[in-house]
Design a protein around this motif. Structure first.
Motif, PDB file in Angstrom:
ATOM      1  N   ILE A  99       0.280   0.427   1.344  1.00  0.00           N
ATOM      2  CA  ILE A  99       0.362   1.602   1.429  1.00  0.00           C
ATOM      3  C   ILE A  99      -0.228   1.687  -0.193  1.00  0.00           C
ATOM      4  O   ILE A  99      -1.232   2.864  -0.493  1.00  0.00           O
ATOM      5  CB  ILE A  99       2.383   1.706   0.941  1.00  0.00           C
ATOM      6  CG1 ILE A  99       2.444   1.661   2.745  1.00  0.00           C
ATOM      7  CG2 ILE A  99       2.654   2.733   0.617  1.00  0.00           C
ATOM      8  CD1 ILE A  99       3.872   1.116   2.789  1.00  0.00           C
ATOM      9  N   ASP A 100       0.210   1.372  -1.508  1.00  0.00           N
ATOM     10  CA  ASP A 100       0.353   1.087  -2.998  1.00  0.00           C
ATOM     11  C   ASP A 100      -1.057   1.323  -3.026  1.00  0.00           C
ATOM     12  O   ASP A 100      -1.704   1.743  -3.904  1.00  0.00           O
ATOM     13  CB  ASP A 100       0.794  -0.030  -3.185  1.00  0.00           C
ATOM     14  CG  ASP A 100       2.118   0.793  -3.403  1.00  0.00           C
ATOM     15  OD1 ASP A 100       2.570   1.044  -2.524  1.00  0.00           O
ATOM     16  OD2 ASP A 100       2.640  -0.582  -4.728  1.00  0.00           O
ATOM     17  N   GLY A 101      -2.532   0.266  -1.809  1.00  0.00           N
ATOM     18  CA  GLY A 101      -3.590  -0.023  -2.184  1.00  0.00           C
ATOM     19  C   GLY A 101      -4.126   1.420  -1.657  1.00  0.00           C
ATOM     20  O   GLY A 101      -5.155   1.388  -2.249  1.00  0.00           O
ATOM     21  N   MET A 102      -4.168   1.610  -0.643  1.00  0.00           N
ATOM     22  CA  MET A 102      -4.046   2.802   0.240  1.00  0.00           C
ATOM     23  C   MET A 102      -3.894   4.353  -0.965  1.00  0.00           C
ATOM     24  O   MET A 102      -5.372   5.463  -1.798  1.00  0.00           O
ATOM     25  CB  MET A 102      -3.984   3.322   1.135  1.00  0.00           C
ATOM     26  CG  MET A 102      -4.275   2.780   2.544  1.00  0.00           C
ATOM     27  SD  MET A 102      -3.749   3.160   3.706  1.00  0.00           S
ATOM     28  CE  MET A 102      -3.629   4.626   4.295  1.00  0.00           C
ATOM     29  N   VAL A 103      -2.058   4.516  -2.015  1.00  0.00           N
ATOM     30  CA  VAL A 103      -2.749   5.555  -2.388  1.00  0.00           C
ATOM     31  C   VAL A 103      -3.104   4.691  -4.024  1.00  0.00           C
ATOM     32  O   VAL A 103      -3.942   6.236  -4.422  1.00  0.00           O
ATOM     33  CB  VAL A 103      -1.021   5.537  -2.919  1.00  0.00           C
ATOM     34  CG1 VAL A 103      -0.859   6.675  -4.184  1.00  0.00           C
ATOM     35  CG2 VAL A 103      -0.655   6.097  -1.872  1.00  0.00           C
ATOM     36  N   ASP A 104      -3.361   3.659  -4.793  1.00  0.00           N
ATOM     37  CA  ASP A 104      -4.001   3.779  -5.605  1.00  0.00           C
ATOM     38  C   ASP A 104      -5.104   3.539  -5.758  1.00  0.00           C
ATOM     39  O   ASP A 104      -5.877   3.761  -6.514  1.00  0.00           O
ATOM     40  CB  ASP A 104      -3.490   2.528  -6.590  1.00  0.00           C
ATOM     41  CG  ASP A 104      -1.764   2.808  -6.646  1.00  0.00           C
ATOM     42  OD1 ASP A 104      -1.543   3.605  -7.170  1.00  0.00           O
ATOM     43  OD2 ASP A 104      -1.064   1.331  -6.841  1.00  0.00           O
TER      44      ASP A 104
END
Length: 665
Positions: free
Chosen positions: A616-621
């Protein structure tokens, strides 16, 4: 025929809520007397209105309507509404009466506690939550009450928050109940998804259509999965194996709340819910067998644990676990009205036993170890007599309240043809002996025999606000504010079964609240064939196997702990492994803390690192970084110099002209 007013019904839960708000927000301003006055008044109003409601329901009145419409989404209505029938009216009366007795008792028990006003606010809020649960006519309000009693129980179990054991106990209760509540909300979600409504009546009307559906992607019957999920919620709230582990540790809370949580409110919520959902459970023999086996296991094996307990409150707590198992067995054989009947009788005598245990603790200057007691009968005569009444009711002595409900459960179980009924019948029969043994083990060690408190000093001052001294005292009878609730609870512990068995089990009182398919599940029909009046049932009870098993348990306890006290020690030495197994509660706490908890932490860490951080953070970031990279490139083209922009325009014009020339050629 008396009618039920929406205004009057709304006042029933709101009166305790008002008391809780006043005591909680203005406790310091109104003082101790003001706090207990306003909360007791609120619960008294609720009790009086509940009695009026019960009287109207006996006369034939019913109520099912929306009080407040909160939200409408498409065709789905989320609302606050009340359903009042025989089941609801009985629960309202029992909850408010036991709560009223606990409120009065608390004046004496908590008189030296610095958290006096806070405690009254909590128990009044607890009463409001339970009333909202039992009066609901829809799943949303049921879930609200369900979660609210869980939240307030967390606050009450950890009331003495400076004690690490209390904090551990309330967190344990909270987490275990979350496991059950996860199943509960899944069951509600399935019923909503396929039934399209949260309202009981509308949902029950669609039950035949739900009964023919299967869970997508499987061959499992949808109604079976939904009912098992609902019952998993009941396993948490009503402390059924293996989700029972929170209840004994909840004894860390003050004794009044032990009586309120474990007699008529929180732990009976699951029993009430399954009885209310009887139109759904009747459609799945698989779900009923699951309920039956879990209940039988709880009834017998939790009773065994009561034999080795030495804390007076924990003995009563394991008794609660066992009796909840009996109620669940009744639900499993489709004898819902019998399970609810035992819920009612149990509420009175179990509240009596908890409050009597608290009276003993007061008299013993807050020593709870029954090995340090003995001979209290002459020092605490009212507590002794009421404890005897509660114990006789608990073991099912003919004519006492517990006899009528417990014997009805045993008979109904013997008449069931469900898978697991044979095991359940053996378990509830064996449980009769076990219950009588551990109940009268406690009774004899506390009230009879040698006065052992002379040889052991009472506890030193603790952090509860009590003012004990670390030297020996002579036990004393508790004040009237403590003993009066004991006497008032002793009366229904004797008489309520005799008075109500016929209308509740064989009359029309619960007829429109509970649905039973008598052709498939004949337990109630068979039970009706045995019944020839309350008096005749009691007389016949003296020649039945359960009576002799109970008598055997009492006699065995008397021999072991009064006549030959060396026998238990010899048995413990000979069967040390069995004693260790029971003393460690079948090692279920060890399994939870050393196997399941680390596995859950590992799963949570994996979901956090892999799912949250990496995915999730990887996609957003990552999208943010991509935009930043594109912006850094485009920034090179935005210099701010006019001659750069003019050059680009000229180059663009020449490029466009060249493209046209190329296209023309």
């Amino acid at each position: 025929m008396a009618e039920l007013s929406p205004t009057m019904l709304t006042a029933v839960p709101l009166a305790p809520l008002a008391g809780a708000v006043v005591a909680g927000l203005f406790g310091k301003a109104i003082g101790r007397t003001g706090a207990h006055t306003v909360t007791i008044l609120g619960v008294l109003v609720a009790f009086v209105l509940s009695v009026q409601t019960l009287y109207a329901v006996v006369g034939g009145a019913r109520f099912d309507a929306t009080i407040y419409e909160w939200l409408v989404v498409g065709g789905l209505k989320m609302e606050v509404g009340f359903l009042v029938d025989g089941l609801t009216a009985m629960m309202m009366t029992v909850v408010t009466f036991v709560s009223l007795m606990v409120h009065v008792y608390t004046i004496g028990y908590m008189k030296d506690d610095p958290g006096y006003q806070r405690f009254f606010a909590y128990i009044s809020l607890f009463t409001f939550s339970m009333l909202m649960l039992v009066m609901s006519n829809n799943m949303l309000q049921l879930f609200f009450g369900w979660e609210a009693v869980g939240l307030v129980s967390y606050l009450l179990i950890g009331f003495w928050y400076t004690r690490p054991t209390a904090i551990f106990a309330n967190m344990k209760a909270f987490l275990v109940n979350r496991v059950g509540d996860f199943g509960f909300i899944l069951g509600i979600g399935l019923l909503l998804a396929y039934g399209g409504t949260l309202h009981y009546g509308e949902l029950f009307a669609k039950a035949p259509q739900l009964a023919v559906l299967t869970l997508p992607g499987t061959d499992w019957m949808l109604i079976t999965v939904a009912c098992i999920c609902l019952f998993i919620g009941a396993m948490g709230k009503s402390a059924q194996v293996p989700l029972h582990v929170w209840l004994p540790d909840s004894m860390e809370g003050p004794t009044p709340i032990s009586a309120l949580i474990h007699a008529a409110t929180m732990v009976t919520a699951g029993i009430f819910m399954v009885a209310r959902m009887s139109p759904l459970f009747e459609l799945s023999d698989t779900a009923l067998s699951f309920v039956l086996v879990i209940g039988a296991t709880t009834a017998l094996f939790m009773g065994f644990l009561g034999i080795v307990q030495n804390d007076i409150k924990r003995v009563v707590a394991y008794s609660t676990l066992s009796q909840l198992g009996y109620m669940t067995v009744a639900l499993g054989v489709s004898a819902y009205s019998v399970g609810v009947f035992h819920l009612m009788t149990h509420a009175f005598f179990k509240a009596l036993l908890f409050l009597a245990a608290g009276s003993v603790i007061i008299g013993m200057h807050h020593d709870q170890d029954i090995r340090n007691m003995g001979g209290l009968r002459k020092h605490m005569p009212i507590t002794w007599l009421t404890s005897l009444v509660g114990s006789l009711a608990l073991i099912g002595t003919p004519l006492f309240a517990g006899f009528y409900s417990k014997d009805s459960i045993i008979i109904a179980t013997s008449a069931s043809g469900l898978w697991g009924a044979g095991y359940a019948y053996a378990a509830v029969l064996a449980g009769v002996f076990v219950t009588a043994f551990y109940s009268f083990r406690m009774y004899f060690l506390v009230f009879h025999g040698e006065e052992r408190f002379h040889h052991k000093p009472f506890p030193p001052p603790d952090d509860h606000g009590h003012d004990e001294h670390g030297h020996a005292h002579t036990p004393h009878e508790s004040p009237l504010v403590v003993t009066l609730p004991l006497v008032l609870l002793a009366v229904p512990s004797v008489a309520i079964g005799y008075m109500t068995i016929e209308p509740m089990l064989f009359g029309d009182f619960l007829k429109d609240a509970i649905t039973v398919d008598a052709a498939r599940h004949p337990a109630m029909t068979e039970l009706a064939g045995y019944f020839d009046g309350a008096w005749a049932m009691a007389l016949h009870g003296f020649v039945t196997l359960p009576f002799w098993l109970a008598l055997g348990g009492v006699v065995t306890a008397y021999v072991f702990y009064m006549l030959k006290p060396g026998i238990p020690a010899a048995i413990q030495a000979r069967f040390g492994f069995l004693h260790r197994l029971l003393d460690n509660k079948y090692y279920m706490d060890w399994i939870n803390e050393n196997l399941l908890a680390p596995a859950a932490r590992g799963l949570g860490r994996g979901l956090w690192k892999g799912g949250d951080v990496a995915l999730i953070d990887g996609m957003v970031d990552g999208s943010a970084r991509l935009v930043g990279w594109a912006a850094s490139l485009s920034r090179l083209l935005q210099t701010g110099y006019i001659y750069h922009y003019a050059l680009v325009m000229i180059v663009g014009v020449f490029a466009l002209m060249g493209w046209f020339v190329w296209r023309a050629a």
